[in-house]
Design an enzyme around this catalytic site. Structure first.
Site, PDB file in Angstrom:
ATOM      1  N   TRP A   1      -3.123  -2.772  -1.308  1.00 56.86           N
ATOM      2  CA  TRP A   1      -2.771  -4.194  -1.377  1.00 56.86           C
ATOM      3  C   TRP A   1      -3.769  -4.878  -0.455  1.00 56.86           C
ATOM      4  CZ3 TRP A   1      -0.943  -8.198   1.787  1.00 56.86           C
ATOM      5  CH2 TRP A   1      -0.327  -9.265   1.118  1.00 56.86           C
TER       6      TRP A   1
ATOM      7  N   ASN B   1      -3.491   2.856   4.953  1.00 57.96           N
ATOM      8  CA  ASN B   1      -2.619   1.674   4.829  1.00 57.96           C
ATOM      9  C   ASN B   1      -2.570   1.008   6.190  1.00 57.96           C
ATOM     10  OD1 ASN B   1      -2.005   2.716   2.350  1.00 57.96           O
ATOM     11  ND2 ASN B   1       0.082   3.328   2.890  1.00 57.96           N
ATOM     12  N   GLY B   2      -2.511  -0.303   6.203  1.00 61.30           N
ATOM     13  CA  GLY B   2      -2.390  -1.014   7.484  1.00 61.30           C
ATOM     14  C   GLY B   2      -3.596  -1.896   7.740  1.00 61.30           C
TER      15      GLY B   2
ATOM     16  N   LYS C   1      14.459 -15.949  -5.984  1.00 56.91           N
ATOM     17  CA  LYS C   1      14.366 -15.012  -7.115  1.00 56.91           C
ATOM     18  C   LYS C   1      13.506 -15.608  -8.214  1.00 56.91           C
ATOM     19  CE  LYS C   1      15.166 -12.163  -5.812  1.00 56.91           C
ATOM     20  NZ  LYS C   1      15.597 -11.823  -4.511  1.00 56.91           N
TER      21      LYS C   1
ATOM     22  N   GLU D   1      18.687 -18.208  -2.221  1.00 63.81           N
ATOM     23  CA  GLU D   1      18.340 -16.905  -2.773  1.00 63.81           C
ATOM     24  C   GLU D   1      17.990 -17.028  -4.260  1.00 63.81           C
ATOM     25  OE1 GLU D   1      17.409 -14.190  -1.783  1.00 63.81           O
ATOM     26  OE2 GLU D   1      17.762 -12.791  -3.412  1.00 63.81           O
TER      27      GLU D   1
ATOM     28  N   LYS E   1       6.644  -4.715  -2.061  1.00 61.81           N
ATOM     29  CA  LYS E   1       8.054  -4.421  -1.821  1.00 61.81           C
ATOM     30  C   LYS E   1       8.331  -4.260  -0.334  1.00 61.81           C
ATOM     31  CE  LYS E   1      12.256  -3.404  -2.952  1.00 61.81           C
ATOM     32  NZ  LYS E   1      13.085  -4.570  -3.297  1.00 61.81           N
TER      33      LYS E   1
ATOM     34  N   HIS F   1      17.828 -37.564   0.957  1.00 61.52           N
ATOM     35  CA  HIS F   1      17.018 -37.840   2.137  1.00 61.52           C
ATOM     36  C   HIS F   1      15.546 -37.536   1.874  1.00 61.52           C
ATOM     37  CE1 HIS F   1      20.589 -38.695   4.425  1.00 61.52           C
ATOM     38  NE2 HIS F   1      21.133 -37.590   3.948  1.00 61.52           N
TER      39      HIS F   1
ATOM     40  N   ARG G   1       5.773  -0.762  -4.432  1.00 59.03           N
ATOM     41  CA  ARG G   1       5.486  -1.321  -3.108  1.00 59.03           C
ATOM     42  C   ARG G   1       4.517  -2.500  -3.187  1.00 59.03           C
ATOM     43  NH1 ARG G   1       6.865   2.621   0.810  1.00 59.03           N
ATOM     44  NH2 ARG G   1       5.450   1.744   2.327  1.00 59.03           N
TER      45      ARG G   1
ATOM     46  N   CYS H   1       0.842  -1.200   0.000  1.00 61.37           N
ATOM     47  CA  CYS H   1       0.000   0.000   0.000  1.00 61.37           C
ATOM     48  C   CYS H   1       0.881   1.255   0.000  1.00 61.37           C
ATOM     49  CB  CYS H   1      -0.911   0.088   1.205  1.00 61.37           C
ATOM     50  SG  CYS H   1      -2.057  -1.244   1.403  1.00 61.37           S
TER      51      CYS H   1
ATOM     52  N   GLU I   1       9.669 -15.996  -7.245  1.00 64.18           N
ATOM     53  CA  GLU I   1       8.843 -14.802  -7.032  1.00 64.18           C
ATOM     54  C   GLU I   1       8.556 -14.027  -8.315  1.00 64.18           C
ATOM     55  OE1 GLU I   1      10.308 -11.676  -4.421  1.00 64.18           O
ATOM     56  OE2 GLU I   1      12.361 -12.104  -4.992  1.00 64.18           O
TER      57      GLU I   1
HETATM   58  O1  M6R Z   1      12.714  -4.809   3.269  1.00 58.98           O
HETATM   59  P1  M6R Z   1      13.161  -6.138   3.797  1.00 58.98           P
HETATM   60  O2  M6R Z   1      14.554  -6.467   3.445  1.00 58.98           O
HETATM   61  O3  M6R Z   1      12.916  -6.287   5.281  1.00 58.98           O
HETATM   62  O4  M6R Z   1      12.221  -7.185   3.070  1.00 58.98           O
HETATM   63  C1  M6R Z   1      12.292  -8.542   3.384  1.00 58.98           C
HETATM   64  C2  M6R Z   1      11.602  -9.369   2.336  1.00 58.98           C
HETATM   65  O5  M6R Z   1      10.250  -9.042   2.250  1.00 58.98           O
HETATM   66  C3  M6R Z   1      12.236  -9.204   0.956  1.00 58.98           C
HETATM   67  O6  M6R Z   1      13.598  -9.474   0.976  1.00 58.98           O
HETATM   68  C4  M6R Z   1      11.551 -10.146  -0.049  1.00 58.98           C
HETATM   69  O7  M6R Z   1      11.846 -11.469   0.249  1.00 58.98           O
HETATM   70  C5  M6R Z   1      11.976  -9.796  -1.478  1.00 58.98           C
HETATM   71  N1  M6R Z   1      10.821  -9.658  -2.315  1.00 58.98           N
HETATM   72  C6  M6R Z   1      12.808 -10.830  -2.109  1.00 58.98           C
HETATM   73  O8  M6R Z   1      13.171 -10.494  -3.405  1.00 58.98           O
END
Ligand code: M6R
Length: 602
Positions: free
Chosen positions: A74, A100-101, A483, A479, A597, A502, A28, A2, A486
Site C-alpha cells: 500500500w 511493511n511500514g 459506510k 456510521e 483494512k 446552522h 488489508r 500491506c 467508503e
Molecule cells: O481496526 P480498527 O477498528 O482500529 O480500524 C479503525 C478504522 O480504520 C476502521 O474502522 C475504518 O474506519 C473502517 N474501514 C470503516 O469501515
C-alpha cells in the site's frame, strides 16, 4: 495495510503458497504485489501493479522453490507501480527483501551510508536492503549486518529477507508493524502479517514483539532482540475456522459479514453469559471501570462511532463519565486528564497505529488501559493492561460491519456488568433484549430487496447524500455515512438533525438525497421537523423509522427493539443500502480504493 507472507520448507510449490497467501491478505488493502522465490537456479522476483490476479499473470508458470517471500504494498513512499512494488533487491543481487511500514530516516541513511549506490526505486524500503548488502560487504556476517541496520532504522517495519547464498534461512524482523510466525510440523515454517494466509497449514503461532529479528529455518525459529541476544517465547494455538475466511456463496465478504451479525450477537451473549441469567466480565476489568473517575475511549473510524454509543451505555447505565476521542487527534489535543483515568481502546484489528501511539503515551503517563478488539494476540490487546474480545470471527471486508455491532454489544455488556457491580439497577433485562435484537437483525437481513430498491431510488446517480438523526440516531447516521462514502465514493455526511439549519441546509437542493433515521420517541418529533425542512427545499427524504414511531409515508420500518439498543439494528439497513449503492455503481466493494483494512501507519 500491506501484507507479508513467507514459507521455508520441503514443498516445491512455494509460489502457490505465496500467491494464495497474498490473496488472503488482499483485504488489508494494497496497490501492488510481488513475490521472490529461491531455488537452485537462483532468485526469481515477480512484481506487478494492481491486483494479485495481475501478479498471477506475470508469474504465469510455476517455479519450483522451497523458500520464498511475498508482499502486498500500500504505497506510502513512491507511486504504486511495478518498480516500487516489493520485493526489492540489493545492488549485488544477493539480498531480496519485502517491508511493511515507514522508515522515517531513510533520507539521512541514504546520505550517510549509500550516496554512491544508485537506487532503483522511490521507496524508503530499498535503503534497508542496500544497507544490509553494504554491511555484509564490509565484513559483517548476515544476521549481524541486519541487526546493525535495524538499530539504525527509525520508524515502523515488518521485514522479510532472503539471502541468495543461504537457502536454509529467511530473516524476518518487526517493529510496530504486525508479523506472526506459524510453526510447521518440523519440515517447514511460515510467517505472515496475520494468521489468515497460514491457518490452512498450522494452528500454532509465535507472536513477535517490537524490535525483534527472527531467523526462520525449516525446523526451527530463533528470535533475537536488537542486541543480538536470543529470546525464548512460548507458542500459542489459534483456533480459526477456515470457513470464517471464505466467502462461500456470497458475492462479497461485506454482505456475508452483514448477515453474520445476528449470529455474532448471540455468540457474544454466550461468551459473556454467567451461570445465571446475567453477564460476567473479568473482575479486574469491572473493578477498573467501576472505580475510575473518567473513561477516555480512543478509536478511529467505525470503532470511534461504536465508542460514541458505548459512552451512552457507560454514562447512563454505569454512571461513569466518558469522553470519546479520535486517536489521531488525541496526542495534539489531550484534554486535562482525570486523576483516576481509565483508557478504553476500541479497535477491530488491534493494530491501528494511531490508537497504538495513544496507548504508548498513556502507558508512559501510568494510566491503565483496556483494549476491546476482535483479534486475540493483536498489538493493542497485548500492550494494554486488560482485553475484551469481540468473538466476531475475522472481518475481511475493508468496510467494517460486524465489528461495529459486536463492539456495541460488548460495550453494552461491560456497562451493564459495571452497573450491577455498583448496585445501580438497570430498568430492563439486557440479556433478553439482546436476544430480541438478534432476532430483529435476522428479519432485517432477510429484507435486502427493499433496501436494494431504496439504494437504486435514492442514491443511484447522485454524487452527494446526507444522513440525519438525533441523539443516539445521530451517532448511527455518522456510521451510515462513513459506510456509504467508503465503498460507493458518494460524498456522504452524517449530521445531527437540529444542526442542519446552522449551515449545512444551504447544500440542500432539488433531489438531494437525505436519509433520515428515527428510533427514539423523545426525538421523533424533532427529526421529523428536520425532514420537513429539507423536503421543503427540494430534498428527496428516505425515512427509516422504528415500528411504533413510523408514519404511512416512511420508506423503511424496522422492528421495534429496546430504545437503548436501536443502534445495533438501525445500522444494518444503512450498511445494506450502502452495499447496494456501491454494487449499482460497480465498485470494488470489499477493497475500496485508497483504503486499507488494518491502518498500521500514523
Ligand atoms: O481496526 P480498527 O477498528 O482500529 O480500524 C479503525 C478504522 O480504520 C476502521 O474502522 C475504518 O474506519 C473502517 N474501514 C470503516 O469501515
Amino acid at each position: 495495510m500491506c501484507g507479508i507472507v513467507g514459507y521455508i520448507g520441503q514443498n516445491m510449490d512455494t509460489d502457490h503458497f505465496l500467491l494464495s497467501g497474498l490473496e488472503k491478505l488482499e483485504y488489508r488493502g494494497y496497490d501492488s504485489a510481488g513475490i521472490a522465490l529461491l531455488n537452485d537456479e537462483g532468485i526469481h522476483v515477480f512484481k506487478e501493479k494492481g491486483r494479485i490476479s495481475d501478479l498471477r499473470k506475470t508469474v504465469h508458470t510455476s517455479i519450483p522453490a522451497t523458500q520464498g517471500i511475498g508482499q502486498t504494498r500500500w504505497a506510502t513512499h513512491g507511486a504504486p507501480n511495478r518498480v516500487n512494488a516489493h520485493p526489492h533487491q540489493s545492488q549485488s543481487g544477493r539480498f531480496t527483501l519485502v517491508h511493511n511500514g515507514v522508515i522515517e530516516n531513510y533520507e539521512s541513511l541514504y546520505e550517510n551510508y549509500l550516496k554512491d549506490i544508485p537506487l532503483t526505486s522511490d521507496t524508503d524500503t530499498e535503503i534497508i536492503v542496500q544497507l544490509v548488502d553494504l554491511f555484509v560487504h564490509e565484513g559483517l556476517e548476515v544476521s549481524a549486518a541486519l541487526l546493525k541496520v535495524l538499530n539504525l532504522l527509525k520508524g515502523s517495519y515488518a521485514i522479510a529477507m532472503i539471502d541468495k547464498q543461504d537457502a536454509d534461512k529467511i530473516y524476518i524482523c518487526k517493529n510496530k508493524s504486525p508479523l506472526l510466525v506459524g510453526l510447521g510440523d518440523g519440515t517447514f515454517n511460515v510467517f505472515g502479517s496475520d494468521a489468515l494466509p497460514m491457518i490452512h497449514v498450522t494452528k500454532t503461532f509465535v507472536q513477535l514483539l517490537d524490535e525483534e529479528m527472527v531467523i526462520v529455518e525449516r525446523k526451527q525459529v530463533t528470535i533475537k532482540n536488537l542486541k543480538g541476544e536470543t529470546v525464548l517465547r512460548d507458542s500459542f494455538q489459534m483456533d480459526l475456522d477456515l470457513d470464517d475466511i471464505q466467502k462461500g456463496t456470497y458475492a462479497h465478504y461485506m454482505l456475508k459479514e452483514i448477515d453474520e451479525q445476528p449470529f455474532i450477537v448471540r455468540k457474544i451473549i454466550q461468551e459473556y453469559q454467567n451461570t445465571g441469567s446475567g453477564f460476567e466480565v473479568q473482575s479486574d476489568i469491572v473493578e477498573a471501570v467501576s472505580t475510575c473517575d473518567r473513561i477516555y475511549i480512543i478509536a478511529c473510524g467505525t470503532s470511534y462511532h461504536a465508542g460514541l454509543i458505548g459512552k451512552q451505555y457507560l454514562e447512563n447505565w454505569a454512571q461513569v463519565p466518558v469522553e470519546v476521542h479520535i486517536a489521531s487527534e488525541f496526542s495534539y489535543n489531550t484534554p486535562l486528564l482525570a486523576r483516576k483515568s481509565l483508557f478504553i481502546f476500541i479497535s477491530q484489528s488491534g493494530e491501528t497505529a494511531d490508537s497504538r501511539a495513544v496507548l504508548k503515551k498513556v502507558k508512559q503517563l501510568g494510566y491503565p488501559a483496556l483494549t476491546i478488539t476482535n483479534v486475540v494476540g493483536s498489538t493493542l490487546s497485548r500492550e494494554a493492561d486488560y482485553s475484551l474480545f469481540l468473538h466476531a470471527g475475522p472481518e475481511i471486508a475493508v468496510a467494517s460491519t460486524k465489528a461495529y455491532t459486536a463492539q456495541i454489544t460488548v460495550l453494552a455488556i461491560l456497562a451493564a456488568v459495571t452497573a450491577d457491580h455498583k448496585s445501580i439497577p438497570l430498568s430492563f433485562d439486557l440479556l433478553h433484549e439482546l436476544g430480541v435484537v438478534a432476532n430483529a437483525m435476522e428479519l432485517i437481513c432477510d429484507r435486502k430487496p427493499e433496501m436494494q430498491q431504496l439504494a437504486r431510488e435514492y442514491l443511484h446517480d447522485y454524487r452527494n447524500a446526507f444522513f440525519i438523526g438525533r441523539h443516539i440516531d445521530y451517532y448511527v447516521v455518522l456510521e451510515g455515512a462513513l459506510k456509504l462514502k467508503e465503498i460507493s465514493y458518494i460524498q456522504a455526511e452524517g449530521f445531527a438533525g437540529g444542526e442542519l439549519k446552522h449551515g449545512t441546509i444551504a447544500l440542500i437542493e432539488t433531489d438531494t438525497p437525505v436519509i433520515a433515521l428515527t428510533t427514539q420517541s423523545n426525538t421523533n418529533l424533532g427529526i421529523r421537523s428536520n425532514m420537513k425542512e429539507v423536503a421543503a427545499r427540494g430534498a428527496k427524504v428516505c425515512t427509516i423509522a422504528m415500528e411504533g414511531l413510523d408514519k404511512p409515508d416512511d420508506q423503511l420500518i424496522i422492528p421495534s427493539v429496546h430504545e437503548h439498543l436501536t443502534p445495533l439494528l438501525a445500522v444494518i439497513p444503512l450498511q445494506i443500502i450502502s452495499y447496494y449503492a456501491a454494487l449499482e455503481k460497480g465498485c470494488d466493494i470489499d477493497k475500496p480504493r485508497n483504503l486499507a483494512k488494518s491502518v498500521t501507519v500514523e
